[in-house]
Write a protein that holds these residues in place. Structure first.
Motif, PDB file in Angstrom:
ATOM      1  N   GLY A 234       0.835  -1.188   0.000  1.00 42.15           N
ATOM      2  CA  GLY A 234       0.000   0.000   0.000  1.00 42.15           C
ATOM      3  C   GLY A 234       0.875   1.244   0.000  1.00 42.15           C
ATOM      4  O   GLY A 234       2.088   1.173   0.234  1.00 42.15           O
ATOM      5  N   GLU A 235       0.274   2.405  -0.244  1.00 39.06           N
ATOM      6  CA  GLU A 235       1.050   3.641  -0.345  1.00 39.06           C
ATOM      7  C   GLU A 235       1.765   3.969   0.959  1.00 39.06           C
ATOM      8  O   GLU A 235       2.943   4.362   0.960  1.00 39.06           O
ATOM      9  CB  GLU A 235       0.127   4.793  -0.737  1.00 39.06           C
ATOM     10  N   ALA A 236       1.071   3.811   2.100  1.00 41.22           N
ATOM     11  CA  ALA A 236       1.684   4.133   3.394  1.00 41.22           C
ATOM     12  C   ALA A 236       2.839   3.188   3.708  1.00 41.22           C
ATOM     13  O   ALA A 236       3.886   3.608   4.203  1.00 41.22           O
ATOM     14  CB  ALA A 236       0.630   4.060   4.503  1.00 41.22           C
ATOM     15  N   ALA A 237       2.645   1.898   3.412  1.00 41.72           N
ATOM     16  CA  ALA A 237       3.696   0.909   3.679  1.00 41.72           C
ATOM     17  C   ALA A 237       4.914   1.168   2.799  1.00 41.72           C
ATOM     18  O   ALA A 237       6.061   1.036   3.247  1.00 41.72           O
ATOM     19  CB  ALA A 237       3.168  -0.500   3.436  1.00 41.72           C
ATOM     20  N   GLU A 238       4.665   1.548   1.534  1.00 41.13           N
ATOM     21  CA  GLU A 238       5.783   1.845   0.625  1.00 41.13           C
ATOM     22  C   GLU A 238       6.559   3.072   1.098  1.00 41.13           C
ATOM     23  O   GLU A 238       7.794   3.068   1.138  1.00 41.13           O
ATOM     24  CB  GLU A 238       5.261   2.089  -0.787  1.00 41.13           C
ATOM     25  N   ASP A 239       5.829   4.128   1.486  1.00 43.00           N
ATOM     26  CA  ASP A 239       6.489   5.343   1.940  1.00 43.00           C
ATOM     27  C   ASP A 239       7.314   5.083   3.195  1.00 43.00           C
ATOM     28  O   ASP A 239       8.454   5.561   3.326  1.00 43.00           O
ATOM     29  CB  ASP A 239       5.454   6.435   2.212  1.00 43.00           C
ATOM     30  N   ALA A 240       6.764   4.305   4.132  1.00 37.42           N
ATOM     31  CA  ALA A 240       7.497   3.977   5.356  1.00 37.42           C
ATOM     32  C   ALA A 240       8.735   3.144   5.048  1.00 37.42           C
ATOM     33  O   ALA A 240       9.788   3.318   5.659  1.00 37.42           O
ATOM     34  CB  ALA A 240       6.580   3.230   6.330  1.00 37.42           C
ATOM     35  N   HIS A 241       8.604   2.226   4.080  1.00 38.22           N
ATOM     36  CA  HIS A 241       9.745   1.388   3.691  1.00 38.22           C
ATOM     37  C   HIS A 241      10.896   2.245   3.172  1.00 38.22           C
ATOM     38  O   HIS A 241      12.052   2.063   3.573  1.00 38.22           O
ATOM     39  CB  HIS A 241       9.326   0.384   2.626  1.00 38.22           C
ATOM     40  N   PHE A 242      10.590   3.187   2.278  1.00 36.96           N
ATOM     41  CA  PHE A 242      11.665   3.974   1.679  1.00 36.96           C
ATOM     42  C   PHE A 242      12.190   5.051   2.639  1.00 36.96           C
ATOM     43  O   PHE A 242      13.354   5.445   2.538  1.00 36.96           O
ATOM     44  CB  PHE A 242      11.218   4.566   0.344  1.00 36.96           C
ATOM     45  N   THR A 243      11.365   5.517   3.560  1.00 37.99           N
ATOM     46  CA  THR A 243      11.870   6.407   4.604  1.00 37.99           C
ATOM     47  C   THR A 243      12.926   5.678   5.426  1.00 37.99           C
ATOM     48  O   THR A 243      14.000   6.209   5.718  1.00 37.99           O
ATOM     49  CB  THR A 243      10.729   6.887   5.510  1.00 37.99           C
ATOM     50  N   LYS A 244      12.622   4.434   5.790  1.00 38.56           N
ATOM     51  CA  LYS A 244      13.577   3.584   6.507  1.00 38.56           C
ATOM     52  C   LYS A 244      14.817   3.323   5.654  1.00 38.56           C
ATOM     53  O   LYS A 244      15.958   3.414   6.124  1.00 38.56           O
ATOM     54  CB  LYS A 244      12.907   2.263   6.881  1.00 38.56           C
ATOM     55  N   PHE A 245      14.603   3.030   4.384  1.00 38.03           N
ATOM     56  CA  PHE A 245      15.691   2.704   3.464  1.00 38.03           C
ATOM     57  C   PHE A 245      16.681   3.858   3.325  1.00 38.03           C
ATOM     58  O   PHE A 245      17.901   3.669   3.405  1.00 38.03           O
ATOM     59  CB  PHE A 245      15.099   2.335   2.098  1.00 38.03           C
ATOM     60  N   PHE A 246      16.171   5.086   3.135  1.00 38.54           N
ATOM     61  CA  PHE A 246      17.070   6.229   2.966  1.00 38.54           C
ATOM     62  C   PHE A 246      17.866   6.496   4.233  1.00 38.54           C
ATOM     63  O   PHE A 246      19.057   6.830   4.175  1.00 38.54           O
ATOM     64  CB  PHE A 246      16.280   7.474   2.551  1.00 38.54           C
ATOM     65  N   THR A 247      17.230   6.344   5.395  1.00 44.61           N
ATOM     66  CA  THR A 247      17.965   6.513   6.647  1.00 44.61           C
ATOM     67  C   THR A 247      19.096   5.501   6.734  1.00 44.61           C
ATOM     68  O   THR A 247      20.226   5.833   7.132  1.00 44.61           O
ATOM     69  CB  THR A 247      17.020   6.348   7.851  1.00 44.61           C
ATOM     70  N   GLU A 248      18.820   4.261   6.330  1.00 44.36           N
ATOM     71  CA  GLU A 248      19.848   3.221   6.375  1.00 44.36           C
ATOM     72  C   GLU A 248      20.998   3.539   5.419  1.00 44.36           C
ATOM     73  O   GLU A 248      22.175   3.344   5.762  1.00 44.36           O
ATOM     74  CB  GLU A 248      19.228   1.866   6.046  1.00 44.36           C
ATOM     75  N   ILE A 249      20.684   4.033   4.238  1.00 43.41           N
ATOM     76  CA  ILE A 249      21.726   4.370   3.263  1.00 43.41           C
ATOM     77  C   ILE A 249      22.640   5.467   3.811  1.00 43.41           C
ATOM     78  O   ILE A 249      23.878   5.370   3.755  1.00 43.41           O
ATOM     79  CB  ILE A 249      21.098   4.808   1.927  1.00 43.41           C
ATOM     80  N   TYR A 250      22.033   6.533   4.352  1.00 41.95           N
ATOM     81  CA  TYR A 250      22.835   7.623   4.908  1.00 41.95           C
ATOM     82  C   TYR A 250      23.662   7.137   6.090  1.00 41.95           C
ATOM     83  O   TYR A 250      24.843   7.495   6.237  1.00 41.95           O
ATOM     84  CB  TYR A 250      21.930   8.776   5.346  1.00 41.95           C
ATOM     85  N   ALA A 251      23.063   6.331   6.961  1.00 46.34           N
ATOM     86  CA  ALA A 251      23.773   5.854   8.152  1.00 46.34           C
ATOM     87  C   ALA A 251      24.964   4.982   7.779  1.00 46.34           C
ATOM     88  O   ALA A 251      26.045   5.091   8.371  1.00 46.34           O
ATOM     89  CB  ALA A 251      22.818   5.091   9.064  1.00 46.34           C
ATOM     90  N   MET A 252      24.791   4.115   6.796  1.00 40.24           N
ATOM     91  CA  MET A 252      25.906   3.273   6.372  1.00 40.24           C
ATOM     92  C   MET A 252      27.018   4.113   5.753  1.00 40.24           C
ATOM     93  O   MET A 252      28.205   3.887   6.003  1.00 40.24           O
ATOM     94  CB  MET A 252      25.414   2.204   5.384  1.00 40.24           C
TER      95      MET A 252
END
Length: 266
Positions: A234-252
């Motif tokens: 769903g749209e909310a689940a996708e947005d939450a997934h990529f919010t998490k993903f971008f944080t992980e990319i920056y943190a790494m």
């Protein structure tokens, strides 16, 4: 991450051939329509513009004159030079490089091409600084990829190997050298079940992760990312997934020590 890597390499190839560059997501099978049936594409939703817009006069004219070179992923999979592999040297005067090594080239181009929308940049910075208390180069990062990689016949790396490697790298941190204080470890993963395992292995260590953030409980792919499931999100689940993903990319990217595996593009 695979598609983003291909965009990066496609852009480099275009500069090498003195071509203009644009991205057309309209035919992507992952380009889901919204409630009004409009297809926005991943880049439109999450990233600032990359390449020329589709309606740019140069793109329109090139289409009319059949001068479009469409890139296929196999070009970059089979040719190590096209992949800009570690140690490979490219000559790209149009980018300002007479000679540049492969990883340095990709690192430079990532900074120039990949820029998430302000919403995701701000969320990532806030998560790192406030939620997880991470300061650049003062922590270690793990990348644990599971999910559908098992279907690709990869054997998952044992979690104990991350711990073993981390112990070998502790000398890189002044806090450990001075008073034996183990730095925080940020865990980027598509399978949140690994967090309790890490914590059981080293109870005295501090592991932080987006998996611990309550808002991320609604994110898609928390128990292992599988590309085939993307269209069901769903749209909310996708947005939450990529919010998490971008944080992980920056943190790494901002960690002093990164420990990951070779079967993920991260």
């Amino acid at each position: 991450t695979n598609a983003l890597k291909m965009i990066l390499l496609g852009g480099v190839k275009s500069w090498e051939e003195h071509r203009c560059f644009f991205v057309d997501e309209s035919q992507s099978h992952l380009n889901k329509p919204d409630e009004q049936g409009v297809r926005h594409g991943f880049l439109h939703k999450y990233m600032e513009p990359i390449g020329l817009p589709l309606d740019h006069p140069m793109v329109v004219k090139a289409r009319e004159e059949n001068r479009i070179a469409q890139r296929d992923w196999s070009e970059f999979w089979n040719d190590l030079h096209a992949r800009r592999a570690y140690g490979d040297v490219s000559k790209l005067p149009f980018l300002g490089f007479q000679e540049i090594e492969g990883h340095n080239l990709k690192r430079n181009l990532i900074r120039r091409l990949w820029r998430p929308h302000p919403k995701y940049r701000q969320a990532s910075c806030s998560a790192m600084e406030i939620t997880h208390g991470l300061k650049p180069a003062e922590y270690m990062a793990f990348s644990v990829r599971r999910g559908d990689k098992g279907e690709e016949k990869f054997s998952f790396t044992e979690l104990s190997e991350y711990i073993n490697e981390a112990e070998k790298q502790l000398h890189r941190f002044s806090t450990f050298e001075q008073n034996q204080q183990v730095p925080k470890i940020f865990v980027a993963t598509d399978d949140c079940s690994v967090l309790p395992e890490f914590r059981n292995m080293r109870p005295a260590w501090t592991f932080v992760s987006e998996c611990d953030v309550e808002e991320n409980s609604k994110a898609a792919a928390q128990n292992g990312f599988a590309l085939r499931d993307f269209k069901k999100w769903g749209e909310a689940a996708e947005d939450a997934h990529f919010t998490k993903f971008f944080t992980e990319i920056y943190a790494m990217a901002m960690s002093r020590v990164f420990i990951g595996v070779g079967y993920t593009n991260v």
